[in-house]
Design a protein around this motif. Structure first.
Motif, PDB file in Angstrom:
ATOM      1  N   LYS A  13       0.836  -1.201   0.000  1.00  0.00           N
ATOM      2  CA  LYS A  13       0.000   0.000   0.000  1.00  0.00           C
ATOM      3  C   LYS A  13       0.872   1.252   0.000  1.00  0.00           C
ATOM      4  CE  LYS A  13      -3.654   2.377   2.614  1.00  0.00           C
ATOM      5  NZ  LYS A  13      -2.935   3.650   2.749  1.00  0.00           N
ATOM      6  N   PHE A  14       1.920   1.248   0.824  1.00  0.00           N
ATOM      7  CA  PHE A  14       2.814   2.403   0.930  1.00  0.00           C
ATOM      8  C   PHE A  14       3.466   2.725  -0.410  1.00  0.00           C
ATOM      9  CE2 PHE A  14       7.042   4.214   1.671  1.00  0.00           C
ATOM     10  CZ  PHE A  14       6.760   5.269   2.522  1.00  0.00           C
ATOM     11  N   VAL A  15       4.008   1.718  -1.073  1.00  0.00           N
ATOM     12  CA  VAL A  15       4.725   1.968  -2.320  1.00  0.00           C
ATOM     13  C   VAL A  15       3.768   2.344  -3.454  1.00  0.00           C
ATOM     14  CG1 VAL A  15       4.823  -0.411  -3.200  1.00  0.00           C
ATOM     15  CG2 VAL A  15       6.682   1.166  -3.716  1.00  0.00           C
ATOM     16  N   ASN A  16       2.567   1.777  -3.455  1.00  0.00           N
ATOM     17  CA  ASN A  16       1.588   2.146  -4.483  1.00  0.00           C
ATOM     18  C   ASN A  16       1.102   3.578  -4.314  1.00  0.00           C
ATOM     19  OD1 ASN A  16       1.547  -0.213  -6.040  1.00  0.00           O
ATOM     20  ND2 ASN A  16       0.034  -1.196  -4.707  1.00  0.00           N
ATOM     21  N   GLU A  17       1.134   4.071  -3.079  1.00  0.00           N
ATOM     22  CA  GLU A  17       0.731   5.454  -2.814  1.00  0.00           C
ATOM     23  C   GLU A  17       1.884   6.434  -2.999  1.00  0.00           C
ATOM     24  OE1 GLU A  17      -2.253   6.666  -2.150  1.00  0.00           O
ATOM     25  OE2 GLU A  17      -3.225   4.705  -2.230  1.00  0.00           O
ATOM     26  N   SER A  18       3.059   5.935  -3.379  1.00  0.00           N
ATOM     27  CA  SER A  18       4.263   6.778  -3.418  1.00  0.00           C
ATOM     28  C   SER A  18       4.960   6.732  -4.776  1.00  0.00           C
ATOM     29  CB  SER A  18       5.229   6.332  -2.317  1.00  0.00           C
ATOM     30  OG  SER A  18       4.618   6.343  -1.057  1.00  0.00           O
ATOM     31  N   PRO A  19       4.311   7.236  -5.838  1.00  0.00           N
ATOM     32  CA  PRO A  19       4.945   7.218  -7.159  1.00  0.00           C
ATOM     33  C   PRO A  19       6.018   8.289  -7.346  1.00  0.00           C
ATOM     34  CG  PRO A  19       2.810   8.272  -7.288  1.00  0.00           C
ATOM     35  CD  PRO A  19       2.935   7.754  -5.890  1.00  0.00           C
ATOM     36  N   SER A  20       6.165   9.199  -6.372  1.00  0.00           N
ATOM     37  CA  SER A  20       7.204  10.224  -6.427  1.00  0.00           C
ATOM     38  C   SER A  20       7.722  10.450  -5.012  1.00  0.00           C
ATOM     39  CB  SER A  20       6.637  11.535  -6.980  1.00  0.00           C
ATOM     40  OG  SER A  20       5.869  12.222  -5.999  1.00  0.00           O
ATOM     41  N   PRO A  21       8.909  11.069  -4.848  1.00  0.00           N
ATOM     42  CA  PRO A  21       9.403  11.365  -3.500  1.00  0.00           C
ATOM     43  C   PRO A  21       8.435  12.214  -2.691  1.00  0.00           C
ATOM     44  CG  PRO A  21      11.172  11.635  -5.103  1.00  0.00           C
ATOM     45  CD  PRO A  21       9.906  11.424  -5.881  1.00  0.00           C
ATOM     46  N   TYR A  22       7.712  13.125  -3.362  1.00  0.00           N
ATOM     47  CA  TYR A  22       6.752  13.983  -2.663  1.00  0.00           C
ATOM     48  C   TYR A  22       5.601  13.157  -2.082  1.00  0.00           C
ATOM     49  CZ  TYR A  22       9.398  17.117  -5.648  1.00  0.00           C
ATOM     50  OH  TYR A  22      10.423  17.774  -6.287  1.00  0.00           O
ATOM     51  N   HIS A  23       5.157  12.189  -2.847  1.00  0.00           N
ATOM     52  CA  HIS A  23       4.098  11.310  -2.352  1.00  0.00           C
ATOM     53  C   HIS A  23       4.614  10.414  -1.220  1.00  0.00           C
ATOM     54  CE1 HIS A  23       2.237  12.486  -6.189  1.00  0.00           C
ATOM     55  NE2 HIS A  23       1.085  12.119  -5.652  1.00  0.00           N
ATOM     56  N   ALA A  24       5.861   9.948  -1.326  1.00  0.00           N
ATOM     57  CA  ALA A  24       6.434   9.102  -0.281  1.00  0.00           C
ATOM     58  C   ALA A  24       6.519   9.862   1.037  1.00  0.00           C
ATOM     59  CB  ALA A  24       7.813   8.602  -0.700  1.00  0.00           C
ATOM     60  N   VAL A  25       6.936  11.110   0.967  1.00  0.00           N
ATOM     61  CA  VAL A  25       7.025  11.930   2.178  1.00  0.00           C
ATOM     62  C   VAL A  25       5.636  12.196   2.753  1.00  0.00           C
ATOM     63  CG1 VAL A  25       7.560  14.271   2.995  1.00  0.00           C
ATOM     64  CG2 VAL A  25       9.254  12.970   1.697  1.00  0.00           C
ATOM     65  N   GLU A  26       4.671  12.468   1.898  1.00  0.00           N
ATOM     66  CA  GLU A  26       3.315  12.707   2.387  1.00  0.00           C
ATOM     67  C   GLU A  26       2.734  11.453   3.029  1.00  0.00           C
ATOM     68  OE1 GLU A  26      -0.422  14.574   3.129  1.00  0.00           O
ATOM     69  OE2 GLU A  26       1.674  15.202   2.988  1.00  0.00           O
ATOM     70  N   GLU A  27       2.982  10.301   2.437  1.00  0.00           N
ATOM     71  CA  GLU A  27       2.488   9.051   3.019  1.00  0.00           C
ATOM     72  C   GLU A  27       3.150   8.808   4.373  1.00  0.00           C
ATOM     73  OE1 GLU A  27       0.126   5.567   3.106  1.00  0.00           O
ATOM     74  OE2 GLU A  27       0.039   7.372   1.859  1.00  0.00           O
ATOM     75  N   ALA A  28       4.454   9.079   4.471  1.00  0.00           N
ATOM     76  CA  ALA A  28       5.148   8.944   5.752  1.00  0.00           C
ATOM     77  C   ALA A  28       4.591   9.932   6.774  1.00  0.00           C
ATOM     78  CB  ALA A  28       6.645   9.165   5.561  1.00  0.00           C
ATOM     79  N   ARG A  29       4.345  11.155   6.343  1.00  0.00           N
ATOM     80  CA  ARG A  29       3.813  12.184   7.237  1.00  0.00           C
ATOM     81  C   ARG A  29       2.452  11.769   7.808  1.00  0.00           C
ATOM     82  NH1 ARG A  29       0.470  16.333   7.770  1.00  0.00           N
ATOM     83  NH2 ARG A  29      -0.641  15.771   5.847  1.00  0.00           N
ATOM     84  N   LEU A  30       1.590  11.254   6.954  1.00  0.00           N
ATOM     85  CA  LEU A  30       0.265  10.836   7.414  1.00  0.00           C
ATOM     86  C   LEU A  30       0.359   9.731   8.461  1.00  0.00           C
ATOM     87  CD1 LEU A  30      -1.670  10.819   4.005  1.00  0.00           C
ATOM     88  CD2 LEU A  30      -1.898  12.484   5.866  1.00  0.00           C
ATOM     89  N   ARG A  31       1.278   8.812   8.265  1.00  0.00           N
ATOM     90  CA  ARG A  31       1.445   7.722   9.226  1.00  0.00           C
ATOM     91  C   ARG A  31       2.008   8.235  10.548  1.00  0.00           C
ATOM     92  NH1 ARG A  31       2.125   2.247   6.531  1.00  0.00           N
ATOM     93  NH2 ARG A  31       1.060   2.511   4.538  1.00  0.00           N
ATOM     94  N   LEU A  32       2.905   9.194  10.472  1.00  0.00           N
ATOM     95  CA  LEU A  32       3.460   9.773  11.693  1.00  0.00           C
ATOM     96  C   LEU A  32       2.395  10.532  12.480  1.00  0.00           C
ATOM     97  CD1 LEU A  32       6.850  11.022  10.230  1.00  0.00           C
ATOM     98  CD2 LEU A  32       6.600   9.300  12.020  1.00  0.00           C
ATOM     99  N   VAL A  33       1.581  11.302  11.784  1.00  0.00           N
ATOM    100  CA  VAL A  33       0.507  12.041  12.445  1.00  0.00           C
ATOM    101  C   VAL A  33      -0.455  11.079  13.135  1.00  0.00           C
ATOM    102  CG1 VAL A  33      -1.510  13.522  12.058  1.00  0.00           C
ATOM    103  CG2 VAL A  33       0.663  14.061  10.942  1.00  0.00           C
ATOM    104  N   GLU A  34      -0.790  10.003  12.434  1.00  0.00           N
ATOM    105  CA  GLU A  34      -1.690   9.006  13.015  1.00  0.00           C
ATOM    106  C   GLU A  34      -1.087   8.376  14.267  1.00  0.00           C
ATOM    107  OE1 GLU A  34      -4.270   5.064  11.608  1.00  0.00           O
ATOM    108  OE2 GLU A  34      -2.645   5.826  10.352  1.00  0.00           O
ATOM    109  N   ALA A  35       0.252   8.296  14.307  1.00  0.00           N
ATOM    110  CA  ALA A  35       0.942   7.702  15.454  1.00  0.00           C
ATOM    111  C   ALA A  35       1.228   8.727  16.549  1.00  0.00           C
ATOM    112  CB  ALA A  35       2.250   7.056  14.997  1.00  0.00           C
ATOM    113  N   GLY A  36       0.715   9.947  16.406  1.00  0.00           N
ATOM    114  CA  GLY A  36       0.849  10.943  17.465  1.00  0.00           C
ATOM    115  C   GLY A  36       2.044  11.855  17.356  1.00  0.00           C
ATOM    116  N   TYR A  37       2.685  11.896  16.190  1.00  0.00           N
ATOM    117  CA  TYR A  37       3.830  12.791  15.997  1.00  0.00           C
ATOM    118  C   TYR A  37       3.344  14.206  15.695  1.00  0.00           C
ATOM    119  CZ  TYR A  37       7.374   9.144  16.163  1.00  0.00           C
ATOM    120  OH  TYR A  37       8.218   8.150  16.594  1.00  0.00           O
ATOM    121  N   GLU A  38       4.034  15.186  16.254  1.00  0.00           N
ATOM    122  CA  GLU A  38       3.663  16.594  16.144  1.00  0.00           C
ATOM    123  C   GLU A  38       4.593  17.292  15.150  1.00  0.00           C
ATOM    124  OE1 GLU A  38       3.954  20.553  19.036  1.00  0.00           O
ATOM    125  OE2 GLU A  38       3.920  18.529  19.922  1.00  0.00           O
TER     126      GLU A  38
END
Length: 469
Positions: A13-38
């Motif tokens: 799911k992560f790699v399919n949502e990340s066709p560019s570095p910008y998308h990869a960073v956004e996908e990582a950001r969303l997961r961090l926010v969900e995990a309580g990162y500020e």
């Protein structure tokens, strides 16, 4: 067939949502926010904002992301447990002036990024993804992600009847033969008008972007767009043991680093409360082109982050003064794992591998050792990694390049020499590296997550027993 583990489907799911570095960073950001990162900003002051057991992240250029969690027992001058990876992969990028037309076809001008196996990009169903700078109000511009899900581009090969020598060698010119088709002139003229004319890009291409973004084409002022293969990543093999995917190098290690950090910093994590270190990941852009950019590993990004953490006074009691050498003290108590994919042994080309160092899929993370890069993996740093691997019983294997073969590098040696920090190079084994479709083993996703999680949780304790000055 074996059952597919949750972390493997999550990676797909992560790699399919990340066709560019910008998308990869956004996908990582969303997961961090969900995990309580500020979110914190590099442009702001961090003093007084950070706290023990706090979890934070920031992005730079929206293509690099740094996330960290402060141990409950951290005090200024303690170490930082770091994992570095990269978000970019070899690809074709749209040129600043992309408008091309030839013999009844509209084509899109592209440039090669990184050292891709470009012959694998022929006859694939391609599309575009990346970021667009959109004017949202007068003199206000916003970065917006775009991903065209359907195939709109293709680089066709020449028919064998016109190239009889192709069986001996598939030769092509990157500038003249690697230009994708976008449309036919006849079809593109439908609905065309004078006011739609654009000197840099085909109006039909800009209109497609505008439609996807929900804006007018004249509000698009610039973009950075990657071509990508629309065929999704998937599980394959007779026993569901393979991952067939684009961008395994290096989204797999980015994903495993991110997941390991999130797993070991959950609210219920006693290990974070008892940790005297800061746990940090840094996912850089531009590794495939040398890392020499403001958001690459060759920049001052990691150094400036560590300096700011040292001076933020997090964990300091009252008005305790910070030592002038606190950064140097921190560096020598810290450790960096450079996580980038490794070469699995290829059964059809086994002679290309050193006979005692032929990494296998499913046999664990690969420890990369190169006598000509001793400022990265050493006997001391590999010992630290082996100790970290014991916590979750993670297997390790070694890779050494043959003496008569060249070898690539990654961010580890560069950062080790720039910072003077202890460093080890690792990666999951894969085949077809830098192809548009790569292959890795399903078990190794879990291997890497557990190894990096063990490192985050135990490094401060391990370091007390490994003293080399």
């Amino acid at each position: 067939a074996t059952e597919t583990k949750k972390e493997v489907t999550d990676f797909i799911k992560f790699v399919n949502e990340s066709p560019s570095p910008y998308h990869a960073v956004e996908e990582a950001r969303l997961r961090l926010v969900e995990a309580g990162y500020e979110e914190i900003k590099e442009r702001d002051c961090w003093i007084g904002k950070l706290r023990n057991n706090g979890k934070y992240y920031f992005t730079r250029n929206k293509s690099t992301i740094v996330a960290f969690a402060v141990g409950g027992k951290y005090v200024p001058g303690n170490g930082v447990s770091i994992v570095g990876a990269h978000t970019d992969s070899p690809c074709l990028k749209v040129k600043p002036i992309s408008k091309k037309q030839n013999y009844g076809y509209l084509q899109l001008g592209v440039q090669v990024y990184g050292g891709g196996l470009w012959h694998t990009w022929f006859d694939r169903d391609l599309s575009i993804a990346g970021r667009v700078m959109v004017e949202t109000s007068e003199n206000k511009f916003e970065h917006k992600l775009v991903k065209i899900a359907r195939p709109i581009l293709r680089v066709p090969t020449l028919a064998i009847h016109l190239d009889r020598g192709v069986h001996e060698a598939f030769k092509f010119n990157n500038e003249t033969h690697l230009i994708p088709l976008l449309a036919t002139v006849t079809k593109s003229l439908i609905g065309d008008s004078d006011e739609e004319k654009n000197e840099k890009h085909h109006p039909i291409f800009l209109n497609l972007l505008a439609e996807e973004l929900g804006c007018n084409a004249n509000k698009i002022h610039d973009f950075e767009l990657c071509l990508y293969d629309t065929q999704p990543s998937t599980i394959g093999g007779l026993c569901n043991e393979f991952i067939f995917s684009a961008r395994l190098d290096n989204l797999m290690m980015s994903f495993t680093a991110l997941t390991a950090l999130i797993n070991c910093t959950r609210d219920t994590s006693e290990t974070l409360c008892n940790d005297s270190n800061i746990r940090l990941i840094s996912l850089f852009d531009n590794e495939e082109v040398g890392s020499q950019s403001a958001y690459g590993a060759g920049s001052s990004l990691l150094e400036s982050t560590l300096r700011r953490l040292c001076s933020s006074k997090v964990g300091a009691a009252g008005n305790v003064e910070i030592s002038q050498t606190i950064f140097e003290e921190t560096i020598h108590k810290s450790f960096l794992i450079s996580a980038d994919m490794a070469h699995a042994v290829h059964p059809n080309y086994c002679e290309k591998y050193e006979e005692n160092h032929r990494p296998q899929m499913h046999e664990g993370v690969v420890l990369k050792i190169n006598a000509n890069q001793r400022y990265a993996t050493t006997a001391t740093t590999s010992l630290v990694l082996r100790e970290a691997a014991k916590k979750y019983n993670v297997p390790l294997q070694e890779f050494v390049v043959k003496n008569d073969s060249p070898c690539g590098s990654t961010i580890g040696p560069m950062m080790s020499s720039n910072l003077g920090i202890r460093t080890v190079d690792i990666g999951n084994p894969q085949l077809s590296m830098h192809s548009i479709r790569e292959i890795a083993g399903t078990d190794d996703v879990d291997h890497a997550i557990k190894l990096l999680q063990g490192f985050f949780e135990d490094f401060a304790k391990i370091d007390q027993n490994v003293i080399i000055d």
